[in-house]
Design a protein around this motif. Structure first.
Motif, PDB file in Angstrom:
ATOM      1  N   VAL A  56       4.317 -17.162 -12.313  1.00  0.00           N
ATOM      2  CA  VAL A  56       3.948 -17.630 -10.979  1.00  0.00           C
ATOM      3  C   VAL A  56       4.965 -18.635 -10.460  1.00  0.00           C
ATOM      4  CG1 VAL A  56       2.219 -18.928  -9.672  1.00  0.00           C
ATOM      5  CG2 VAL A  56       1.487 -17.187 -11.285  1.00  0.00           C
ATOM      6  N   ASN A  57       5.429 -19.515 -11.321  1.00  0.00           N
ATOM      7  CA  ASN A  57       6.440 -20.493 -10.900  1.00  0.00           C
ATOM      8  C   ASN A  57       7.744 -19.823 -10.494  1.00  0.00           C
ATOM      9  OD1 ASN A  57       4.817 -22.720 -11.226  1.00  0.00           O
ATOM     10  ND2 ASN A  57       5.530 -23.196 -13.282  1.00  0.00           N
ATOM     11  N   ILE A  58       8.150 -18.811 -11.250  1.00  0.00           N
ATOM     12  CA  ILE A  58       9.389 -18.096 -10.909  1.00  0.00           C
ATOM     13  C   ILE A  58       9.245 -17.384  -9.571  1.00  0.00           C
ATOM     14  CG2 ILE A  58      10.863 -16.160 -11.570  1.00  0.00           C
ATOM     15  CD1 ILE A  58      11.430 -18.647 -13.163  1.00  0.00           C
ATOM     16  N   VAL A  59       8.116 -16.720  -9.372  1.00  0.00           N
ATOM     17  CA  VAL A  59       7.900 -15.967  -8.133  1.00  0.00           C
ATOM     18  C   VAL A  59       7.836 -16.906  -6.932  1.00  0.00           C
ATOM     19  CG1 VAL A  59       6.287 -14.476  -6.900  1.00  0.00           C
ATOM     20  CG2 VAL A  59       6.767 -14.050  -9.303  1.00  0.00           C
ATOM     21  N   THR A  60       7.123 -18.024  -7.065  1.00  0.00           N
ATOM     22  CA  THR A  60       7.043 -18.970  -5.956  1.00  0.00           C
ATOM     23  C   THR A  60       8.395 -19.609  -5.669  1.00  0.00           C
ATOM     24  OG1 THR A  60       6.293 -20.646  -7.549  1.00  0.00           O
ATOM     25  CG2 THR A  60       4.610 -19.497  -6.276  1.00  0.00           C
ATOM     26  N   LEU A  61       9.201 -19.821  -6.706  1.00  0.00           N
ATOM     27  CA  LEU A  61      10.544 -20.349  -6.498  1.00  0.00           C
ATOM     28  C   LEU A  61      11.391 -19.344  -5.732  1.00  0.00           C
ATOM     29  CD1 LEU A  61      12.422 -22.728  -7.087  1.00  0.00           C
ATOM     30  CD2 LEU A  61      13.124 -21.558  -9.178  1.00  0.00           C
ATOM     31  N   ALA A  62      11.242 -18.061  -6.056  1.00  0.00           N
ATOM     32  CA  ALA A  62      11.951 -17.024  -5.296  1.00  0.00           C
ATOM     33  C   ALA A  62      11.468 -16.978  -3.857  1.00  0.00           C
ATOM     34  CB  ALA A  62      11.751 -15.660  -5.973  1.00  0.00           C
ATOM     35  N   GLY A  63      10.165 -17.240  -3.656  1.00  0.00           N
ATOM     36  CA  GLY A  63       9.642 -17.274  -2.290  1.00  0.00           C
ATOM     37  C   GLY A  63      10.199 -18.411  -1.471  1.00  0.00           C
ATOM     38  N   LEU A  64      10.528 -19.502  -2.134  1.00  0.00           N
ATOM     39  CA  LEU A  64      11.129 -20.633  -1.416  1.00  0.00           C
ATOM     40  C   LEU A  64      12.527 -20.308  -0.925  1.00  0.00           C
ATOM     41  CD1 LEU A  64      10.029 -23.656  -3.648  1.00  0.00           C
ATOM     42  CD2 LEU A  64       9.116 -23.003  -1.419  1.00  0.00           C
ATOM     43  N   THR A  65      13.266 -19.527  -1.694  1.00  0.00           N
ATOM     44  CA  THR A  65      14.630 -19.174  -1.299  1.00  0.00           C
ATOM     45  C   THR A  65      14.649 -18.129  -0.195  1.00  0.00           C
ATOM     46  OG1 THR A  65      14.718 -17.476  -3.040  1.00  0.00           O
ATOM     47  CG2 THR A  65      15.494 -19.690  -3.595  1.00  0.00           C
ATOM     48  N   ASN A  66      13.560 -17.333  -0.099  1.00  0.00           N
ATOM     49  CA  ASN A  66      13.492 -16.299   0.932  1.00  0.00           C
ATOM     50  C   ASN A  66      12.070 -16.253   1.483  1.00  0.00           C
ATOM     51  OD1 ASN A  66      13.969 -14.165   2.629  1.00  0.00           O
ATOM     52  ND2 ASN A  66      14.182 -12.631   1.013  1.00  0.00           N
ATOM     53  N   PRO A  67      11.737 -17.117   2.434  1.00  0.00           N
ATOM     54  CA  PRO A  67      10.359 -17.221   2.925  1.00  0.00           C
ATOM     55  C   PRO A  67       9.825 -15.943   3.565  1.00  0.00           C
ATOM     56  CG  PRO A  67      11.681 -19.110   3.621  1.00  0.00           C
ATOM     57  CD  PRO A  67      12.627 -18.102   3.060  1.00  0.00           C
ATOM     58  N   THR A  68      10.693 -15.065   4.029  1.00  0.00           N
ATOM     59  CA  THR A  68      10.239 -13.851   4.720  1.00  0.00           C
ATOM     60  C   THR A  68       9.541 -12.881   3.780  1.00  0.00           C
ATOM     61  OG1 THR A  68      12.404 -12.798   4.370  1.00  0.00           O
ATOM     62  CG2 THR A  68      12.077 -14.026   6.424  1.00  0.00           C
ATOM     63  N   THR A  69       9.735 -13.032   2.479  1.00  0.00           N
ATOM     64  CA  THR A  69       9.111 -12.103   1.535  1.00  0.00           C
ATOM     65  C   THR A  69       7.652 -12.436   1.244  1.00  0.00           C
ATOM     66  OG1 THR A  69       9.872 -13.457  -0.324  1.00  0.00           O
ATOM     67  CG2 THR A  69      11.324 -11.677   0.413  1.00  0.00           C
ATOM     68  N   ARG A  70       7.197 -13.622   1.660  1.00  0.00           N
ATOM     69  CA  ARG A  70       5.825 -14.069   1.426  1.00  0.00           C
ATOM     70  C   ARG A  70       5.494 -14.200  -0.060  1.00  0.00           C
ATOM     71  NH1 ARG A  70       4.378 -16.459   5.993  1.00  0.00           N
ATOM     72  NH2 ARG A  70       4.714 -15.137   7.821  1.00  0.00           N
ATOM     73  N   LEU A  71       6.518 -14.346  -0.875  1.00  0.00           N
ATOM     74  CA  LEU A  71       6.261 -14.479  -2.309  1.00  0.00           C
ATOM     75  C   LEU A  71       5.566 -15.790  -2.637  1.00  0.00           C
ATOM     76  CD1 LEU A  71       9.588 -13.083  -3.847  1.00  0.00           C
ATOM     77  CD2 LEU A  71       7.360 -11.973  -3.761  1.00  0.00           C
ATOM     78  N   GLU A  72       5.700 -16.765  -1.739  1.00  0.00           N
ATOM     79  CA  GLU A  72       5.059 -18.046  -2.037  1.00  0.00           C
ATOM     80  C   GLU A  72       3.531 -17.946  -2.029  1.00  0.00           C
ATOM     81  OE1 GLU A  72       6.005 -18.148   2.431  1.00  0.00           O
ATOM     82  OE2 GLU A  72       6.918 -17.451   0.572  1.00  0.00           O
ATOM     83  N   LEU A  73       3.012 -16.874  -1.431  1.00  0.00           N
ATOM     84  CA  LEU A  73       1.556 -16.693  -1.410  1.00  0.00           C
ATOM     85  C   LEU A  73       1.001 -16.376  -2.795  1.00  0.00           C
ATOM     86  CD1 LEU A  73       1.100 -14.660   1.899  1.00  0.00           C
ATOM     87  CD2 LEU A  73       0.832 -17.117   1.541  1.00  0.00           C
ATOM     88  N   ILE A  74       1.885 -15.989  -3.730  1.00  0.00           N
ATOM     89  CA  ILE A  74       1.440 -15.708  -5.097  1.00  0.00           C
ATOM     90  C   ILE A  74       0.822 -16.957  -5.727  1.00  0.00           C
ATOM     91  CG2 ILE A  74       2.209 -14.966  -7.388  1.00  0.00           C
ATOM     92  CD1 ILE A  74       2.208 -12.763  -5.365  1.00  0.00           C
ATOM     93  N   ALA A  75       1.225 -18.123  -5.221  1.00  0.00           N
ATOM     94  CA  ALA A  75       0.677 -19.368  -5.767  1.00  0.00           C
ATOM     95  C   ALA A  75      -0.834 -19.458  -5.577  1.00  0.00           C
ATOM     96  CB  ALA A  75       1.361 -20.563  -5.115  1.00  0.00           C
ATOM     97  N   CYS A  76      -1.388 -18.679  -4.657  1.00  0.00           N
ATOM     98  CA  CYS A  76      -2.844 -18.693  -4.454  1.00  0.00           C
ATOM     99  C   CYS A  76      -3.590 -18.215  -5.688  1.00  0.00           C
ATOM    100  CB  CYS A  76      -3.207 -17.808  -3.260  1.00  0.00           C
ATOM    101  SG  CYS A  76      -2.566 -18.403  -1.675  1.00  0.00           S
ATOM    102  N   LEU A  77      -2.895 -17.509  -6.594  1.00  0.00           N
ATOM    103  CA  LEU A  77      -3.544 -17.049  -7.819  1.00  0.00           C
ATOM    104  C   LEU A  77      -3.976 -18.216  -8.698  1.00  0.00           C
ATOM    105  CD1 LEU A  77      -1.210 -14.053  -8.782  1.00  0.00           C
ATOM    106  CD2 LEU A  77      -3.475 -13.937  -7.748  1.00  0.00           C
TER     107      LEU A  77
END
Length: 229
Positions: A56-77
């Motif tokens: 989850v930390n890796i995915v959210t970090l990737a979401g920070l570098t590219n906000p358009t992918t909405r990967l930061e929403l994975i943190a809701c898990l």
């Protein structure tokens, strides 16, 4: 996600963004502390919780570098971490997750039976129902959707009457009614009960009752404060 609403002010968007950065930093710091406490990488990865948090930390970090992918929403898990304060709900969730393998086997069984009924319906009705209803067996895809519709019970009686109207003889109508109603009965009586049985089988009723009797952590803190003062 709340900061992405059309009427959100720029100040709130900026506040939400920096709050997200801070929370990510806290979770990375927590993961590093847990890694240090584990004393070795092998001991660290033995815990499923650590593996999940790392991903989850890796995915959210990737979401920070590219906000358009909405990967930061994975943190809701991470909402599952609130379960620690609700032991009864946590026990039910663990039991439900333990049923996933058995449920997948049941889904495969249901899919095989559904395809069998679909192929049989194709031989029985073909395109005879095409002009009567959208729920027909004119093609494999349409037949599979019709089988699923009957499974859910959505207007299944309309499919029943349409199938009966395609047959001229009384025997044909009775057989068509038996075919449609047979699948409906099988799906709603047998399959649904199988799903329930699979889930209940993995529920530890005794442990759940024990959890219900025990107070949660919030109640324990309240009792400790009340006792101290």
């Amino acid at each position: 996600a709340a900061a992405d609403q059309p009427d959100t002010t720029p100040e709130w968007r900026e506040f939400a963004r920096w709050t997200y950065y801070v929370c990510c930093g806290i979770f990375w710091l927590e993961l590093m502390i847990r890694f240090t406490a584990a004393s070795s990488f092998a001991a660290f990865q033995d815990e499923s919780f650590h593996k999940f948090e790392f991903v989850v930390n890796i995915v959210t970090l990737a979401g920070l570098t590219n906000p358009t992918t909405r990967l930061e929403l994975i943190a809701c898990l991470r909402m599952y971490r609130l379960m620690v304060y609700l032991p009864t709900l946590q026990a039910l969730l663990v039991s439900a997750l333990a049923s996933v393998s058995a449920i997948m086997n049941l889904v495969v069984f249901l899919l095989v039976v559904a395809i069998t009924f679909n192929v049989t319906g194709r031989y029985l009705f073909g395109r005879q129902m095409d002009d009567l209803t959208r729920s027909n067996f004119g093609s494999f895809q349409e037949g599979l959707i019709t089988i699923f519709q009957i499974l859910t019970g959505d207007s299944w009686s309309g499919v029943l009457y349409a199938s009966m109207s395609t047959k001229a003889s009384d025997f044909g109508q009775v057989f068509a009614a038996f075919f449609i109603s047979g699948w409906f009965t099988f799906a709603n009586v047998i399959v649904y009960n199988l799903f329930i049985a699979v889930i209940i089988e993995n529920f530890q009723v005794k442990d759940t009752i024990e959890h219900i009797k025990q107070p949660g952590r919030v109640a324990a803190v309240n009792n400790a404060i009340a006792t101290a003062y």
